[in-house]
Write a protein that holds these residues in place. Structure first.
Motif, PDB file in Angstrom:
ATOM      1  N   SER A  99       0.808  -1.241   0.105  1.00 56.84           N
ATOM      2  CA  SER A  99      -0.081   0.052   0.021  1.00 56.84           C
ATOM      3  C   SER A  99       0.889   1.121   0.056  1.00 56.84           C
ATOM      4  CB  SER A  99      -1.003   0.065   1.163  1.00 56.84           C
ATOM      5  OG  SER A  99      -1.690  -1.085   1.086  1.00 56.84           O
ATOM      6  N   VAL A 102       2.409   1.938  -3.473  1.00 57.28           N
ATOM      7  CA  VAL A 102       1.558   2.433  -4.376  1.00 57.28           C
ATOM      8  C   VAL A 102       1.322   3.775  -3.978  1.00 57.28           C
ATOM      9  CG1 VAL A 102      -0.876   2.246  -5.294  1.00 57.28           C
ATOM     10  CG2 VAL A 102       0.655  -0.114  -4.955  1.00 57.28           C
ATOM     11  N   VAL A 169       0.056  -3.115 -10.427  1.00 58.10           N
ATOM     12  CA  VAL A 169       0.567  -2.261  -9.536  1.00 58.10           C
ATOM     13  C   VAL A 169       0.738  -0.908 -10.351  1.00 58.10           C
ATOM     14  CG1 VAL A 169       2.399  -1.445  -7.909  1.00 58.10           C
ATOM     15  CG2 VAL A 169       1.501  -3.912  -7.861  1.00 58.10           C
ATOM     16  N   TYR A 170       1.367  -1.107 -11.366  1.00 60.19           N
ATOM     17  CA  TYR A 170       1.764   0.295 -12.244  1.00 60.19           C
ATOM     18  C   TYR A 170       0.314   0.910 -12.614  1.00 60.19           C
ATOM     19  CZ  TYR A 170       6.260  -1.692 -12.087  1.00 60.19           C
ATOM     20  OH  TYR A 170       7.397  -2.123 -11.757  1.00 60.19           O
ATOM     21  N   ILE A 173      -1.245   2.920  -9.434  1.00 63.82           N
ATOM     22  CA  ILE A 173      -0.319   3.891  -9.578  1.00 63.82           C
ATOM     23  C   ILE A 173      -0.919   5.269 -10.397  1.00 63.82           C
ATOM     24  CG2 ILE A 173       2.030   4.934  -9.620  1.00 63.82           C
ATOM     25  CD1 ILE A 173       3.229   2.492  -8.413  1.00 63.82           C
ATOM     26  N   GLU A 242      -6.153   3.617  -2.523  1.00 63.64           N
ATOM     27  CA  GLU A 242      -5.407   2.305  -2.715  1.00 63.64           C
ATOM     28  C   GLU A 242      -6.196   1.283  -1.919  1.00 63.64           C
ATOM     29  OE1 GLU A 242      -3.842  -1.195  -2.663  1.00 63.64           O
ATOM     30  OE2 GLU A 242      -3.802  -0.034  -1.195  1.00 63.64           O
ATOM     31  N   VAL A 252      -4.608  -3.959  -6.396  1.00 63.77           N
ATOM     32  CA  VAL A 252      -3.347  -4.789  -6.590  1.00 63.77           C
ATOM     33  C   VAL A 252      -4.016  -6.512  -6.813  1.00 63.77           C
ATOM     34  CG1 VAL A 252      -1.921  -3.237  -6.007  1.00 63.77           C
ATOM     35  CG2 VAL A 252      -2.581  -4.939  -4.375  1.00 63.77           C
ATOM     36  N   SER A 258      -2.722  -6.103  -0.616  1.00 62.62           N
ATOM     37  CA  SER A 258      -2.433  -4.794   0.065  1.00 62.62           C
ATOM     38  C   SER A 258      -3.587  -4.796   1.225  1.00 62.62           C
ATOM     39  CB  SER A 258      -2.549  -3.698  -0.908  1.00 62.62           C
ATOM     40  OG  SER A 258      -4.032  -3.563  -1.094  1.00 62.62           O
TER      41      SER A 258
END
Length: 310
Positions: A99, A102, A169-170, A173, A242, A252, A258
């Protein structure tokens, strides 16, 4: 060595440090935040179990209450275990690690995007300012969570199915970063409008410096204080966003859970009496957000002259 001692003495004698020392809330929040962040970053070194490795789970230890040794395996679980035999103490810190990673990436992305958008809008004005600010107004008319979900969905749809989990994950973000750039842009734009007509900027223009040189060397250092304040507060918001996305299943992957994913998985067991599976990830999320917010509020009071006069 002598220079280092002089710098240390200046830090401890500064108004910022004295203000920090006189604020018990800021001190406590900083200690809590530091412990959680350091503990999360170095979780692979100290955590009893690597919860990212499904091979480490022990079904014989499943559903063990907190502060109890499992009757079958004799393993002690401070935060208890879930239905897969996953140690929740380890899972919480590994989840917080993801977490925080991110959230930090999202804050960095939104800061870079928002700062440059604000610099361009405030410095060049005209149609550049109009386009950027109208885009900001449009985004402000929509909930930030909706923007994040929309960005997440559109980005995933553009990737092949085989790459969606790899770049999950990207994508998160990017989604959170896109939803948070407006605050930076509007704040930096206002600061640039103040600095734009000052003598040092006019002198730099007369010396023949390019617009990029003026922005980077002269104007940008003078708008760093509001950016630091926004970034600190935005970290807590990014962690919550997130967690919300992961709770909704748009974060994610579950293979790298997370805090939001752990809360989502734990809610199914609340009515079965196994409250700890959802409680401890939720409590960790609360501590992270609260400590970051308190530290951000103190930082704003110290760095913002207007807030200091109130």
């Amino acid at each position: 060595m002598k220079a280092l001692k002089l710098r240390s003495a200046k830090v401890f004698e500064s108004d910022v440090f004295n203000s920090f020392r006189r604020s018990p809330g800021a001190v406590l929040a900083t200690v809590v935040l530091a412990v959680l962040v350091v503990g999360s970053i170095f979780a692979p070194l100290w955590a009893p179990q690597n919860t990212l490795d499904p091979g480490s789970y022990d079904l014989m230890s499943a559903n063990t209450p907190p502060a109890t040794a499992n009757e079958l395996t004799a393993h002690f679980f401070l935060f208890g275990s879930d239905d897969q035999g996953r140690d929740l103490l380890s899972a919480v810190f590994f989840g917080a690690r993801i977490s925080l990673m991110v959230a930090a990436g999202a804050v960095l992305f939104s800061a870079v995007l928002g700062i440059w958008a604000g610099l361009a809008a405030g410095f060049f004005g005209g149609w550049v300012d109009t386009i950027i600010m109208r885009l900001a107004d449009i985004q402000l008319s929509l909930p930030s969570l909706f923007i994040a979900l929309l960005t997440f969905g559109l980005t995933r749809s553009l990737l092949p199915a085989s790459a969606r989990e790899t770049y999950a994950v990207y994508i998160v973000i990017l989604a959170i970063g896109i939803s948070g750039w407006v605050t930076y842009a509007r704040t930096v734009r206002g600061a640039v409008l103040v600095e734009r007509n000052k003598e040092y900027v006019q002198a730099a223009e007369m010396l023949g410096l390019s617009s990029l040189q003026i922005l980077v060397r002269h104007i940008l250092p003078n708008v760093r204080r509001p950016v630091i304040i926004i970034s600190t507060v935005s970290l807590a918001l990014a962690v919550i966003t997130e967690a919300t996305l992961s709770y909704l299943g748009a974060g994610v992957p579950s293979t790298s859970p997370s805090l939001g994913t752990l809360i989502r998985l734990g809610q199914d067991y609340l009515f079965a009496g196994e409250w700890w599976i959802a409680f401890f990830p939720g409590f960790m999320l609360f501590l992270l957000a609260m400590s970051a917010n308190i530290f951000g509020d103190w930082l704003r009071d110290v760095l913002d002259p207007k807030a200091r006069l109130k």
